[in-house]
Design a protein around this motif. Structure first.
Motif, PDB file in Angstrom:
ATOM      1  N   ILE A  79      11.802 -10.532 -13.279  1.00 16.06           N
ATOM      2  CA  ILE A  79      12.479 -11.545 -13.779  1.00 16.06           C
ATOM      3  C   ILE A  79      11.746 -12.940 -13.825  1.00 16.06           C
ATOM      4  CG2 ILE A  79      14.697 -12.890 -13.703  1.00 16.06           C
ATOM      5  CD1 ILE A  79      16.013 -10.156 -13.153  1.00 16.06           C
ATOM      6  N   VAL A  80      11.651 -13.868 -14.797  1.00 21.26           N
ATOM      7  CA  VAL A  80      11.420 -14.919 -14.663  1.00 21.26           C
ATOM      8  C   VAL A  80      12.496 -15.941 -14.648  1.00 21.26           C
ATOM      9  CG1 VAL A  80       9.728 -16.885 -15.643  1.00 21.26           C
ATOM     10  CG2 VAL A  80       9.127 -14.655 -15.668  1.00 21.26           C
ATOM     11  N   GLU A  81      12.890 -16.406 -13.349  1.00 23.53           N
ATOM     12  CA  GLU A  81      14.194 -17.054 -13.389  1.00 23.53           C
ATOM     13  C   GLU A  81      14.290 -18.442 -14.225  1.00 23.53           C
ATOM     14  OE1 GLU A  81      14.440 -18.100  -9.084  1.00 23.53           O
ATOM     15  OE2 GLU A  81      13.445 -19.936  -9.203  1.00 23.53           O
ATOM     16  N   THR A  82      15.443 -19.043 -14.386  1.00 20.61           N
ATOM     17  CA  THR A  82      15.591 -20.077 -15.358  1.00 20.61           C
ATOM     18  C   THR A  82      14.716 -21.296 -14.978  1.00 20.61           C
ATOM     19  OG1 THR A  82      17.959 -19.261 -15.775  1.00 20.61           O
ATOM     20  CG2 THR A  82      17.404 -21.665 -16.178  1.00 20.61           C
ATOM     21  N   ARG A  83      14.699 -21.643 -13.672  1.00 17.13           N
ATOM     22  CA  ARG A  83      13.901 -22.961 -13.369  1.00 17.13           C
ATOM     23  C   ARG A  83      12.386 -22.614 -13.772  1.00 17.13           C
ATOM     24  NH1 ARG A  83      10.399 -25.733 -10.909  1.00 17.13           N
ATOM     25  NH2 ARG A  83       9.253 -23.427 -10.917  1.00 17.13           N
ATOM     26  N   ALA A  84      11.860 -21.334 -13.556  1.00 18.58           N
ATOM     27  CA  ALA A  84      10.502 -20.909 -14.037  1.00 18.58           C
ATOM     28  C   ALA A  84      10.103 -21.091 -15.409  1.00 18.58           C
ATOM     29  CB  ALA A  84       9.940 -19.678 -13.513  1.00 18.58           C
ATOM     30  N   VAL A  85      11.279 -20.720 -16.121  1.00 15.53           N
ATOM     31  CA  VAL A  85      11.152 -20.747 -17.796  1.00 15.53           C
ATOM     32  C   VAL A  85      10.927 -22.135 -17.846  1.00 15.53           C
ATOM     33  CG1 VAL A  85      12.361 -20.157 -19.689  1.00 15.53           C
ATOM     34  CG2 VAL A  85      12.493 -18.555 -18.033  1.00 15.53           C
ATOM     35  N   ARG A  86      11.830 -23.180 -17.351  1.00 14.31           N
ATOM     36  CA  ARG A  86      12.028 -24.413 -17.701  1.00 14.31           C
ATOM     37  C   ARG A  86      10.458 -25.141 -17.613  1.00 14.31           C
ATOM     38  NH1 ARG A  86      18.002 -25.364 -15.287  1.00 14.31           N
ATOM     39  NH2 ARG A  86      19.176 -24.209 -16.856  1.00 14.31           N
ATOM     40  N   MET A  87      10.042 -24.540 -16.454  1.00 14.39           N
ATOM     41  CA  MET A  87       8.790 -25.216 -16.039  1.00 14.39           C
ATOM     42  C   MET A  87       7.622 -24.902 -17.232  1.00 14.39           C
ATOM     43  SD  MET A  87       5.476 -24.325 -14.591  1.00 14.39           S
ATOM     44  CE  MET A  87       5.834 -22.762 -13.669  1.00 14.39           C
ATOM     45  N   PHE A  88       7.642 -23.536 -17.598  1.00 10.01           N
ATOM     46  CA  PHE A  88       6.636 -23.320 -18.488  1.00 10.01           C
ATOM     47  C   PHE A  88       7.067 -24.191 -19.857  1.00 10.01           C
ATOM     48  CE2 PHE A  88       5.716 -19.349 -16.158  1.00 10.01           C
ATOM     49  CZ  PHE A  88       4.546 -19.583 -15.971  1.00 10.01           C
ATOM     50  N   ASP A  89       8.117 -24.091 -20.151  1.00  8.92           N
ATOM     51  CA  ASP A  89       8.721 -24.952 -21.363  1.00  8.92           C
ATOM     52  C   ASP A  89       8.361 -26.566 -21.291  1.00  8.92           C
ATOM     53  OD1 ASP A  89      10.164 -24.791 -23.824  1.00  8.92           O
ATOM     54  OD2 ASP A  89      11.508 -25.973 -23.105  1.00  8.92           O
ATOM     55  N   ASP A  90       8.535 -27.085 -20.116  1.00  7.19           N
ATOM     56  CA  ASP A  90       7.858 -28.341 -19.788  1.00  7.19           C
ATOM     57  C   ASP A  90       6.409 -28.707 -20.045  1.00  7.19           C
ATOM     58  OD1 ASP A  90      10.545 -29.071 -19.189  1.00  7.19           O
ATOM     59  OD2 ASP A  90      10.009 -29.150 -16.932  1.00  7.19           O
ATOM     60  N   TRP A  91       5.653 -27.574 -19.740  1.00  5.52           N
ATOM     61  CA  TRP A  91       4.320 -27.661 -19.890  1.00  5.52           C
ATOM     62  C   TRP A  91       3.649 -27.165 -21.340  1.00  5.52           C
ATOM     63  CZ3 TRP A  91       0.738 -29.696 -16.666  1.00  5.52           C
ATOM     64  CH2 TRP A  91       0.955 -30.054 -15.316  1.00  5.52           C
ATOM     65  N   ALA A 414      25.127 -18.754  -8.461  1.00  2.00           N
ATOM     66  CA  ALA A 414      24.465 -18.859  -9.840  1.00  2.00           C
ATOM     67  C   ALA A 414      23.616 -20.099  -9.617  1.00  2.00           C
ATOM     68  CB  ALA A 414      25.312 -19.122 -10.671  1.00  2.00           C
ATOM     69  N   GLU A 415      23.584 -21.035  -8.663  1.00  2.00           N
ATOM     70  CA  GLU A 415      22.762 -22.083  -8.440  1.00  2.00           C
ATOM     71  C   GLU A 415      21.339 -21.716  -7.937  1.00  2.00           C
ATOM     72  OE1 GLU A 415      23.293 -26.681  -7.468  1.00  2.00           O
ATOM     73  OE2 GLU A 415      23.761 -25.274  -5.661  1.00  2.00           O
ATOM     74  N   LEU A 416      21.708 -20.844  -6.807  1.00  2.00           N
ATOM     75  CA  LEU A 416      20.756 -20.327  -6.043  1.00  2.00           C
ATOM     76  C   LEU A 416      19.802 -19.198  -6.948  1.00  2.00           C
ATOM     77  CD1 LEU A 416      22.396 -19.894  -2.701  1.00  2.00           C
ATOM     78  CD2 LEU A 416      20.298 -21.163  -2.968  1.00  2.00           C
ATOM     79  N   MET A 417      20.593 -18.345  -7.895  1.00  2.00           N
ATOM     80  CA  MET A 417      19.962 -17.389  -8.570  1.00  2.00           C
ATOM     81  C   MET A 417      18.984 -18.053  -9.778  1.00  2.00           C
ATOM     82  SD  MET A 417      20.200 -14.100  -8.130  1.00  2.00           S
ATOM     83  CE  MET A 417      20.129 -13.495  -9.906  1.00  2.00           C
ATOM     84  N   THR A 418      19.388 -19.342 -10.182  1.00  2.00           N
ATOM     85  CA  THR A 418      18.957 -20.024 -11.240  1.00  2.00           C
ATOM     86  C   THR A 418      17.432 -20.650 -10.672  1.00  2.00           C
ATOM     87  OG1 THR A 418      20.837 -20.625 -12.187  1.00  2.00           O
ATOM     88  CG2 THR A 418      19.002 -21.941 -12.708  1.00  2.00           C
ATOM     89  N   GLY A 419      17.426 -21.071  -9.532  1.00  2.00           N
ATOM     90  CA  GLY A 419      16.178 -21.534  -8.994  1.00  2.00           C
ATOM     91  C   GLY A 419      16.475 -23.029  -8.626  1.00  2.00           C
ATOM     92  N   MET A 420      17.396 -23.261  -7.675  1.00  2.00           N
ATOM     93  CA  MET A 420      17.758 -24.561  -7.249  1.00  2.00           C
ATOM     94  C   MET A 420      16.461 -25.346  -6.706  1.00  2.00           C
ATOM     95  SD  MET A 420      20.652 -26.155  -4.687  1.00  2.00           S
ATOM     96  CE  MET A 420      19.875 -25.180  -3.289  1.00  2.00           C
ATOM     97  N   ASP A 421      16.136 -26.665  -7.285  1.00  4.83           N
ATOM     98  CA  ASP A 421      15.269 -27.387  -6.501  1.00  4.83           C
ATOM     99  C   ASP A 421      15.711 -28.108  -5.444  1.00  4.83           C
ATOM    100  OD1 ASP A 421      12.909 -26.423  -8.215  1.00  4.83           O
ATOM    101  OD2 ASP A 421      13.325 -27.983  -9.650  1.00  4.83           O
ATOM    102  N   PRO A 422      15.208 -28.050  -4.254  1.00  3.39           N
ATOM    103  CA  PRO A 422      15.768 -28.915  -3.172  1.00  3.39           C
ATOM    104  C   PRO A 422      15.564 -30.432  -3.591  1.00  3.39           C
ATOM    105  CG  PRO A 422      14.508 -27.284  -2.087  1.00  3.39           C
ATOM    106  CD  PRO A 422      14.330 -27.235  -3.738  1.00  3.39           C
ATOM    107  N   ALA A 423      16.269 -31.307  -3.317  1.00  2.00           N
ATOM    108  CA  ALA A 423      15.876 -32.943  -3.388  1.00  2.00           C
ATOM    109  C   ALA A 423      14.715 -33.276  -2.421  1.00  2.00           C
ATOM    110  CB  ALA A 423      17.100 -33.644  -3.367  1.00  2.00           C
TER     111      ALA A 423
END
Length: 423
Positions: A79-91, A414-423
């Motif tokens: 599973i490529v989590e949501t945050r990682a998908v967004r990262m690839f999308d940004d690039w 859900a926030e942790l599963m998605t891949g929350m970025d610590p501030a």
């Protein structure tokens, strides 16, 4: 044995390697090469670093000791989590490197046969997670990197790192033909995993290893059998079990076992009987088992994640219990942080990202370690198949009940599963 500059040759093999290097260096065209970043390892971490560097216009060379065929077929996370998908999308890489199918964000947790669906929808916008087996991601990352002119060298033997605390580290390796090569660079990305050479190039006493043995074993089974509609985790007094898709007709199963169990203790008949019992699915369709292995669940963090011009990325810096699917996704996060820091330094002479690399990554590492530990203890203790006892069993059941009935608890999950970025 190491000194402040990196490995010191102490064995006859290393002495022979240095002698051969001096001889080769005298041959025409065999002098030292130069690049900005040398990436050690061509798994998800190393190939992501390489592709992002390429998108940034920063030269790099990737060295991998295994063959391309071996690397492309390694079965790991799915599973490529949501945050990682967004990262690839940004690039601008998501469409090129993410295979598999979109994941509807629903995880099934089955407790004593009763099904509960838990969502990873944390209320944010963006593309969903993807069910993308590691080997598919690696194959697509490899193809994208090479198609864009990337320099990827397989079967690089005897890799060694030198002068890591100077301005121009040196990486040496031997080609499949036996020629010793030398590459000077500005940075080294150590992406070669827990048993690679990158971390061993750091002198003793520099890194602190934080370790945890969970006292739990898993049998991992890969079979040509129908995939589930969504990832399934099952809790019962018989022990933990899980069923994950690895393709339309391929499944990955996990069965809790004794920490020191051997795969031979689990013949096909026992595997399928245990899965049907623990998943509470007497009609579970079996299929040919193509791979099985047992391992202990453990967690490991090395602090700091950098030494001089060497930056540890992914499993070379940390190992996470597989519960929660954070291992590969943490590696992708490290890769993103590292490349942005290098880009800032190369483009703007801003060193703050490089100086803060370890601190920033470790905040995410410990956050995901805590989540993975929470899931590991909850889903194993709740079945009472560990040594936790009835008190911890009831605590775990209470945590699951809160997850299934409280919207606030579900949102935090859900926030942790998605891949929350610590501030």
């Amino acid at each position: 044995m190491t000194d402040q500059r990196g490995p010191v040759a102490t064995s006859q093999g290393q002495v022979d390697l240095q002698t051969r290097e001096l001889e080769d260096a005298e041959k025409p065209g065999h002098g030292p090469e130069s690049t900005t970043v040398v990436v050690i390892g061509a798994g998800p971490a190393g190939l992501t670093v390489a592709n992002l560097l390429q998108r940034s216009g920063i030269p790099c060379v990737v060295l991998e000791r295994r063959t391309r065929e071996y690397v492309a077929q390694r079965q790991r996370a799915g599973i490529v989590e949501t945050r990682a998908v967004r990262m690839f999308d940004d690039w601008g890489l998501a469409d090129r490197v993410l295979g598999g199918v979109p994941y509807d964000g629903l995880l099934e947790i089955r407790v004593d046969g009763e099904s509960h669906l838990v969502s990873d929808d944390d209320g944010t916008d963006g593309p969903p997670a993807r069910l993308c087996p590691q080997q598919v991601l690696v194959q697509k990352l490899t193809a994208a990197y090479l198609a864009d002119g990337g320099d990827l060298r397989f079967e690089a033997a005897d890799i060694s790192l030198h002068e890591l605390t100077g301005d121009t580290p040196t990486v040496r390796y031997r080609t499949p033909e036996g020629t010793v090569r030398t590459i000077t660079c500005s940075y080294v990305a150590g992406c070669d995993g827990d048993h690679g050479i990158s971390r061993t190039a750091v002198p003793d006493g520099v890194l602190t290893a934080h370790t945890l043995d969970h006292g739990i074993g898993w049998l991992a089974v890969l079979a040509d059998a129908p995939a589930p509609a969504r990832p399934l985790l099952a809790v019962s007094p018989h022990g933990f079990a899980a069923h994950f898709p690895r393709g339309p007709h391929t499944s990955r199963y996990y069965l809790q076992c004794l920490p020191d169990d051997h795969p031979d203790a689990w013949p096909d008949t026992r595997v399928w009987e245990a899965l049907r019992t623990r998943l509470d699915d007497p009609d579970l369709v079996s299929g040919p088992i193509t791979d099985r292995e047992t391992f202990r669940l453990r967690s490991l963090v090395h602090d700091p994640m950098q030494y001089g011009r060497l930056f540890l990325v992914g499993d070379s810096a940390h190992i996470v219990s597989p519960m929660g699917g954070k291992g590969m996704n943490l590696a992708l996060y490290d890769a993103d942080v590292f490349v942005r820091a290098v880009r800032d330094h190369v483009r703007d002479k801003d060193e703050s990202g490089l100086r803060g690399y370890s601190h920033r990554c470790l905040r995410r590492v410990w956050n995901d370690q805590e989540f993975s530990h929470w899931m590991t203890r909850t889903l194993h203790d709740a079945g009472d198949a560990t040594d936790a006892g009835p008190f911890h069993r009831n605590l775990a059941r209470a945590r699951l009940d809160r997850l299934f009935t409280s919207s606030n608890a579900a949102r935090a999950f859900a926030e942790l599963m998605t891949g929350m970025d610590p501030a």
